[in-house]
Design a protein around this motif. Structure first.
Motif, PDB file in Angstrom:
ATOM      1  N   CYS A   1       0.838  -1.195   0.000  1.00  0.00           N
ATOM      2  CA  CYS A   1       0.000   0.000   0.000  1.00  0.00           C
ATOM      3  C   CYS A   1       0.877   1.249   0.000  1.00  0.00           C
ATOM      4  CB  CYS A   1      -0.917  -0.005   1.228  1.00  0.00           C
ATOM      5  SG  CYS A   1      -1.892  -1.516   1.409  1.00  0.00           S
ATOM      6  N   VAL A   2       0.245   2.407  -0.071  1.00  0.00           N
ATOM      7  CA  VAL A   2       1.002   3.660  -0.033  1.00  0.00           C
ATOM      8  C   VAL A   2       1.580   3.843   1.361  1.00  0.00           C
ATOM      9  CG1 VAL A   2      -0.402   4.729  -1.826  1.00  0.00           C
ATOM     10  CG2 VAL A   2      -1.066   4.987   0.563  1.00  0.00           C
ATOM     11  N   GLY A   3       2.666   4.611   1.450  1.00  0.00           N
ATOM     12  CA  GLY A   3       3.290   4.878   2.741  1.00  0.00           C
ATOM     13  C   GLY A   3       4.147   3.758   3.262  1.00  0.00           C
ATOM     14  N   GLY A   4       4.438   2.732   2.451  1.00  0.00           N
ATOM     15  CA  GLY A   4       5.301   1.651   2.887  1.00  0.00           C
ATOM     16  C   GLY A   4       4.593   0.521   3.611  1.00  0.00           C
ATOM     17  N   LEU A   5       3.276   0.616   3.799  1.00  0.00           N
ATOM     18  CA  LEU A   5       2.530  -0.434   4.482  1.00  0.00           C
ATOM     19  C   LEU A   5       2.425  -1.676   3.610  1.00  0.00           C
ATOM     20  CD1 LEU A   5       0.649  -1.339   6.844  1.00  0.00           C
ATOM     21  CD2 LEU A   5      -1.242  -0.332   5.542  1.00  0.00           C
ATOM     22  N   VAL A   6       2.671  -2.848   4.193  1.00  0.00           N
ATOM     23  CA  VAL A   6       2.539  -4.125   3.502  1.00  0.00           C
ATOM     24  C   VAL A   6       1.595  -5.009   4.301  1.00  0.00           C
ATOM     25  CG1 VAL A   6       3.729  -6.133   2.555  1.00  0.00           C
ATOM     26  CG2 VAL A   6       4.876  -3.913   2.574  1.00  0.00           C
ATOM     27  N   LEU A   7       0.560  -5.528   3.645  1.00  0.00           N
ATOM     28  CA  LEU A   7      -0.432  -6.364   4.307  1.00  0.00           C
ATOM     29  C   LEU A   7      -0.318  -7.800   3.817  1.00  0.00           C
ATOM     30  CD1 LEU A   7      -3.549  -4.028   3.929  1.00  0.00           C
ATOM     31  CD2 LEU A   7      -1.957  -4.135   5.852  1.00  0.00           C
ATOM     32  N   ASP A   8      -0.505  -8.750   4.738  1.00  0.00           N
ATOM     33  CA  ASP A   8      -0.606 -10.147   4.359  1.00  0.00           C
ATOM     34  C   ASP A   8      -2.005 -10.407   3.817  1.00  0.00           C
ATOM     35  OD1 ASP A   8       1.372 -11.048   7.186  1.00  0.00           O
ATOM     36  OD2 ASP A   8       1.983 -11.032   5.092  1.00  0.00           O
ATOM     37  N   VAL A   9      -2.090 -11.104   2.695  1.00  0.00           N
ATOM     38  CA  VAL A   9      -3.380 -11.373   2.049  1.00  0.00           C
ATOM     39  C   VAL A   9      -3.638 -12.877   2.103  1.00  0.00           C
ATOM     40  CG1 VAL A   9      -4.728 -11.164  -0.065  1.00  0.00           C
ATOM     41  CG2 VAL A   9      -3.037  -9.401   0.518  1.00  0.00           C
ATOM     42  N   PRO A  10      -4.690 -13.307   2.784  1.00  0.00           N
ATOM     43  CA  PRO A  10      -4.956 -14.737   2.892  1.00  0.00           C
ATOM     44  C   PRO A  10      -5.697 -15.319   1.693  1.00  0.00           C
ATOM     45  CG  PRO A  10      -6.556 -13.511   4.177  1.00  0.00           C
ATOM     46  CD  PRO A  10      -5.599 -12.505   3.615  1.00  0.00           C
ATOM     47  N   ALA A  11      -6.187 -14.462   0.784  1.00  0.00           N
ATOM     48  CA  ALA A  11      -7.049 -14.920  -0.307  1.00  0.00           C
ATOM     49  C   ALA A  11      -6.309 -15.863  -1.241  1.00  0.00           C
ATOM     50  CB  ALA A  11      -7.579 -13.725  -1.090  1.00  0.00           C
ATOM     51  N   LYS A  12      -6.966 -16.977  -1.598  1.00  0.00           N
ATOM     52  CA  LYS A  12      -6.353 -17.975  -2.471  1.00  0.00           C
ATOM     53  C   LYS A  12      -6.960 -18.001  -3.871  1.00  0.00           C
ATOM     54  CE  LYS A  12      -5.141 -20.953   1.436  1.00  0.00           C
ATOM     55  NZ  LYS A  12      -3.742 -20.482   1.429  1.00  0.00           N
ATOM     56  N   SER A  13      -7.930 -17.127  -4.144  1.00  0.00           N
ATOM     57  CA  SER A  13      -8.549 -17.041  -5.460  1.00  0.00           C
ATOM     58  C   SER A  13      -8.911 -15.597  -5.722  1.00  0.00           C
ATOM     59  CB  SER A  13      -9.799 -17.923  -5.535  1.00  0.00           C
ATOM     60  OG  SER A  13     -10.817 -17.404  -4.681  1.00  0.00           O
ATOM     61  N   VAL A  14      -9.229 -15.285  -6.982  1.00  0.00           N
ATOM     62  CA  VAL A  14      -9.612 -13.911  -7.306  1.00  0.00           C
ATOM     63  C   VAL A  14     -10.902 -13.524  -6.594  1.00  0.00           C
ATOM     64  CG1 VAL A  14     -10.328 -12.365  -9.166  1.00  0.00           C
ATOM     65  CG2 VAL A  14      -8.340 -13.856  -9.482  1.00  0.00           C
ATOM     66  N   PRO A  15     -11.959 -14.357  -6.567  1.00  0.00           N
ATOM     67  CA  PRO A  15     -13.147 -13.970  -5.793  1.00  0.00           C
ATOM     68  C   PRO A  15     -12.830 -13.706  -4.325  1.00  0.00           C
ATOM     69  CG  PRO A  15     -13.670 -15.797  -7.252  1.00  0.00           C
ATOM     70  CD  PRO A  15     -12.192 -15.613  -7.323  1.00  0.00           C
ATOM     71  N   ALA A  16     -11.967 -14.536  -3.735  1.00  0.00           N
ATOM     72  CA  ALA A  16     -11.593 -14.322  -2.336  1.00  0.00           C
ATOM     73  C   ALA A  16     -10.781 -13.043  -2.173  1.00  0.00           C
ATOM     74  CB  ALA A  16     -10.799 -15.518  -1.821  1.00  0.00           C
ATOM     75  N   LEU A  17      -9.958 -12.718  -3.159  1.00  0.00           N
ATOM     76  CA  LEU A  17      -9.181 -11.482  -3.122  1.00  0.00           C
ATOM     77  C   LEU A  17     -10.103 -10.268  -3.138  1.00  0.00           C
ATOM     78  CD1 LEU A  17      -6.428 -10.001  -3.288  1.00  0.00           C
ATOM     79  CD2 LEU A  17      -6.563 -10.233  -5.777  1.00  0.00           C
ATOM     80  N   VAL A  18     -11.141 -10.325  -3.953  1.00  0.00           N
ATOM     81  CA  VAL A  18     -12.106  -9.228  -4.003  1.00  0.00           C
ATOM     82  C   VAL A  18     -12.827  -9.105  -2.666  1.00  0.00           C
ATOM     83  CG1 VAL A  18     -14.201  -8.387  -5.136  1.00  0.00           C
ATOM     84  CG2 VAL A  18     -12.380  -9.432  -6.497  1.00  0.00           C
ATOM     85  N   GLU A  19     -13.246 -10.240  -2.102  1.00  0.00           N
ATOM     86  CA  GLU A  19     -13.926 -10.231  -0.807  1.00  0.00           C
ATOM     87  C   GLU A  19     -13.016  -9.646   0.273  1.00  0.00           C
ATOM     88  OE1 GLU A  19     -16.955 -11.014  -0.092  1.00  0.00           O
ATOM     89  OE2 GLU A  19     -17.733 -12.451  -1.559  1.00  0.00           O
ATOM     90  N   TRP A  20     -11.754 -10.069   0.300  1.00  0.00           N
ATOM     91  CA  TRP A  20     -10.809  -9.556   1.298  1.00  0.00           C
ATOM     92  C   TRP A  20     -10.626  -8.052   1.155  1.00  0.00           C
ATOM     93  CZ3 TRP A  20      -6.230  -6.961   0.518  1.00  0.00           C
ATOM     94  CH2 TRP A  20      -5.458  -6.725   1.661  1.00  0.00           C
ATOM     95  N   THR A  21     -10.514  -7.592  -0.084  1.00  0.00           N
ATOM     96  CA  THR A  21     -10.304  -6.160  -0.332  1.00  0.00           C
ATOM     97  C   THR A  21     -11.443  -5.331   0.248  1.00  0.00           C
ATOM     98  OG1 THR A  21      -9.107  -6.666  -2.378  1.00  0.00           O
ATOM     99  CG2 THR A  21      -9.945  -4.429  -2.128  1.00  0.00           C
ATOM    100  N   LEU A  22     -12.674  -5.798   0.055  1.00  0.00           N
ATOM    101  CA  LEU A  22     -13.827  -5.029   0.503  1.00  0.00           C
ATOM    102  C   LEU A  22     -14.106  -5.186   1.998  1.00  0.00           C
ATOM    103  CD1 LEU A  22     -16.168  -5.739  -2.534  1.00  0.00           C
ATOM    104  CD2 LEU A  22     -15.025  -3.583  -1.993  1.00  0.00           C
ATOM    105  N   SER A  23     -13.715  -6.322   2.567  1.00  0.00           N
ATOM    106  CA  SER A  23     -14.024  -6.555   3.976  1.00  0.00           C
ATOM    107  C   SER A  23     -12.887  -6.172   4.914  1.00  0.00           C
ATOM    108  CB  SER A  23     -14.393  -8.027   4.198  1.00  0.00           C
ATOM    109  OG  SER A  23     -13.295  -8.875   3.853  1.00  0.00           O
ATOM    110  N   GLU A  24     -11.640  -6.372   4.483  1.00  0.00           N
ATOM    111  CA  GLU A  24     -10.502  -6.148   5.369  1.00  0.00           C
ATOM    112  C   GLU A  24      -9.451  -5.192   4.813  1.00  0.00           C
ATOM    113  OE1 GLU A  24      -8.810  -9.716   7.125  1.00  0.00           O
ATOM    114  OE2 GLU A  24     -10.493 -10.889   6.355  1.00  0.00           O
TER     115      GLU A  24
END
Length: 740
Positions: free
Chosen positions: A187-210
């Motif tokens: 992300c901006v500002g040097g922030l790095v997040l761990d992403v648990p999503a294992k598929s594109v639908p899960a990635l979209v869900e994670w983006t909107l929820s977390e």
């Protein structure tokens, strides 16, 4: 007994007192430590330390005790009430800049690569016209061995309406990458997040929820920008998407509907827009009330970031890519597609078509027209404003060539003339270029908001936007009015006509936009329109758009060491090599410029591709922002602004341009610098003439070549009117350029 002591020590260590997350970050930054350095010392991943500082995770033994020990020592060195510099706000030293440019005229390099105004200002599709605010950081062309965070980051300019929004605390976008099997979101500002999503639908869900990604709205009635995910090649492979797309898929702008990832999205009840799954895919579910669920993807390896405007942005490491696109997002808006698409979307974001009404008798609010906007429904253009192939022209004979009395042709300059004998005796040809010329043309311009009204034999009104059929062939540039009751005599043969893109004097009645006709009146000549299509509903629709893009441009140039308060000499020194001070910020500058030109061009987007036939509607016509009249007005005013300065300069100095291309003018000069022919007195420029400076509408040095070079290339290609402004930057001319 020692074992018991060890057990007690371990128990205490497991509960080691730690300061709050924000204090952890402050202490690290106060000592000048990077996330990578802390991670290496504690033998953990960088993303782990970032999570501790963000409060998303807590350290566990044995790292917790060591981390607490480090923070305790730092707290003694840097008490909470002591001011300390932050790595996010440190200002780098500005490199020394060389003296006023004395360009070489003996070594031509490559040609001026900007396309003609028509191509820049009128992209044929929303995906084909794709050029980019902050502090220097070098461009990295290969992936680094560690994810070192930026030592400095851009301070956002032009904060969105509503200020900081907790829903978007991680910024407008994230670059999704995969390292050692772990998905990471930079992300901006040097922030790095761990992403648990294992598929594109899960990635979209994670983006909107977390993910907490997005951008607040830019205006009161508007909506916030949806999260943007930029997928690296590693992320594409991880999620089962192709790293590159075929030529056929590139032409179609999407991967096939039967792709497994699209099937996954469908099964998860996600939808794609009509654009499909392409370089700028939008994945959404229908809005529930006022809330919407939508995520946009950007896929650089599918050519989402056009190299004409974004250079090597798509090859940057994830952290640098997030910083660069985040800077553009903060200063302009979150990219919605090409720079052209984003330029158009910025107009919408600043002037949404609808707003909520006042409560009715039942207390309910309804959607109503937002005053000052273009509304939610498209309006028909006037027949003269319609480009060839438009449905309004379906009854014309197939090969009919429309005359100036039938079609409005407001385009940028492409004019040149042979040098005079006196000019041939001067050693140099110097080009000057207007900064953000089309943005300056939009500033303060009154444009139509609604449909046109046809009138016969109207009295001309300079305050009324529209298209006017009028004969301007009587305007004589050998005698013009330059101020109230002040006429001057000029050599009109050495000047382009202000009324045609090629600078030719009109031969009879023709259609012109309001700024062009108003300029004929300004020059002291009477005008008598035969008919007109005017827009009584009008306003300064582009003012907010201009202001935001101007601020983005000026802030980025200031970060590159080119301020708005420099003297002419200081400005020329500051501009010399400014792109090399921070190549990534230079990309931001290019993208901002392309957003201006592309956005104006999208107002008259032509049909794209397959299946369309002349006389049939095309997709862009369904947009309220398909407004060729607004495009024509901006280009008209931009060309008139240039001509007005040319006339003022000629009246005062007796010097005339030898070539004009869009926003670049070339003059014969006794010296190689613009200061050798631009009139300054006590540091002040000629009123109404050309002025050196960084602000939109002022000029910069474009390039210098020798007069011998100019005459030589014209003779080589047997083209006495070859437009030298196209090549003045570095002198290279090819057969392809000249049409040979």
């Amino acid at each position: 007994m020692s074992e018991l002591f060890d057990a007690v020590d371990a128990l205490v260590s497991s509960r080691s007192t730690l300061p709050p997350p924000a204090e952890r970050k402050r202490l690290r930054q106060a000592h000048g430590l990077t996330l990578d350095e802390v991670a290496a010392a504690l033998q953990v991943r960088r993303a782990t330390v970032s999570g501790w500082e963000a409060g998303k995770t807590e350290p566990r033994p044995p790292e917790r005790d060591a981390y607490a020990r480090m923070l305790k020592q730092l707290a003694q060195l840097y008490p909470a009430n002591a001011p300390v510099p932050s790595e996010d706000t440190a200002v780098p030293e500005t490199p020394a800049v060389p003296a006023v440019p004395a360009p070489s005229v003996a070594e031509p390099a490559k040609a001026r690569t900007e396309p003609t105004a028509d191509r820049i200002l009128e992209p044929v599709s929303e995906d084909t016209a794709l050029r980019p605010a902050a502090v220097p950081h070098p461009v990295a062309t290969t992936r680094p061995t560690s994810r070192r965070p930026p030592a400095r980051k851009a301070a956002p300019v032009g904060s969105p309406a509503g200020g900081v929004d907790a829903r978007f605390e991680n910024g407008p976008l994230a670059v999704v990458d995969v390292e050692d099997g772990q998905v990471l979101a930079y992300c901006v500002g040097g922030l790095v997040l761990d992403v648990p999503a294992k598929s594109v639908p899960a990635l979209v869900e994670w983006t909107l929820s977390e993910g907490r990604l997005g951008q607040p709205k830019l205006s009161g009635p508007g909506k916030g920008a949806d999260p943007l995910l930029v997928l690296t090649e590693a992320a594409l492979e991880h999620y089962g998407l192709p790293v590159t797309i075929t030529k056929e898929e590139r032409l179609a702008g999407r991967i096939p509907e039967g792709h497994k990832v699209i099937k996954q999205l469908t099964r998860a009840d996600w939808k794609l827009t009509k654009r499909g799954f392409g370089p700028w895919a939008r994945i959404y579910r229908p809005a529930q009330g006022s809330e919407r669920a939508c995520v946009q993807l950007c896929i650089p390896s599918w050519d989402a970031l056009d190299t004409r405007h974004w250079a090597n942005t798509g090859q940057l490491p994830p952290a640098d890519l997030a910083r660069l696109l985040g800077t553009y997002a903060a200063r302009v808006m979150t990219p919605r597609g090409s720079t052209a698409v984003t330029g158009l979307e910025l107009m919408n974001a600043l002037h949404p078509p609808t707003r909520a009404s006042e409560p009715d008798e039942t207390g309910k609010r309804h959607s109503e027209h937002n005053p000052g906007s273009l509304g939610k429904d498209p309006v028909d253009c006037a027949p003269c404003e319609a480009p060839d192939g438009h449905p309004l022209l379906a009854d014309l004979p197939r090969f009919h060539h429309r005359t100036p009395a039938e079609v409005l042709v407001e385009e940028a300059y492409d004019w040149a003339r042979p040098l005079t004998d006196a000019e041939c005796l001067r050693p140099h040809l110097v080009g000057i270029d207007v900064n953000m010329a089309f943005a300056a043309g939009a500033n303060g311009l009154t444009v139509g908001l609604g449909a046109p009204t046809h009138v016969k034999n109207p009295a001309f009104d300079a305050k009324l936007p529209g298209a006017w059929l009028v004969d301007l062939s009587h305007v004589d540039l050998s005698r013009v009015k330059v101020a109230k009751d002040t006429w001057v005599d000029l050599d009109g043969s050495l000047l382009p006509s202000p009324f045609t893109p090629k600078g030719e004097r009109p031969e009879g009645p023709a259609w012109y936009a309001t700024p062009t006709v108003a300029y004929a009146v300004e020059l002291g000549y009477e005008v008598r329109p035969i008919e007109a299509y005017v827009r009584y509903e009008n306003g300064r629709y582009l003012d907010g758009w201009y202001n935001r893009l101007r601020d983005a441009y000026l802030a980025t140039m200031a970060d590159l060491g080119v301020g708005a308060d420099l003297s002419p000499e200081e400005f020329l020194r500051a501009m010399d090599g400014y792109r090399q001070r921070d190549p990534q910020l230079a990309i931001v500058v290019s993208a901002v410029k392309a957003t201006v030109k592309g956005g104006i061009g999208k107002l008259r987007e032509r049909p794209r591709g397959e299946g369309w036939k002349p006389g049939q509607p095309w997709r862009a016509l369904a947009r309220p922002t398909w407004r060729p009249d607004i495009r024509a007005a901006v280009i008209s005013r931009t060309r008139i602004n240039m001509h007005r300065k040319i006339v003022k300069h000629a009246a005062f100095t007796g010097q005339h341009p030898v070539a004009v291309l869009s926003d670049c003018a070339v003059y014969a000069s006794d010296g190689p610098s613009p200061l050798d022919f631009l009139p300054y007195r006590d540091g002040k420029p000629l009123p109404g003439g050309f002025k050196l400076g960084v602000n939109p509408g002022l000029v910069k040095w474009e390039g210098t070549q020798s007069v011998l070079w100019g005459e030589g290339v014209r003779e080589q290609f047997n083209a006495p009117d070859l437009n030298l402004a196209r090549y003045i930057k570095d002198g290279t001319v090819t057969d392809q350029d000249t049409g040979e």
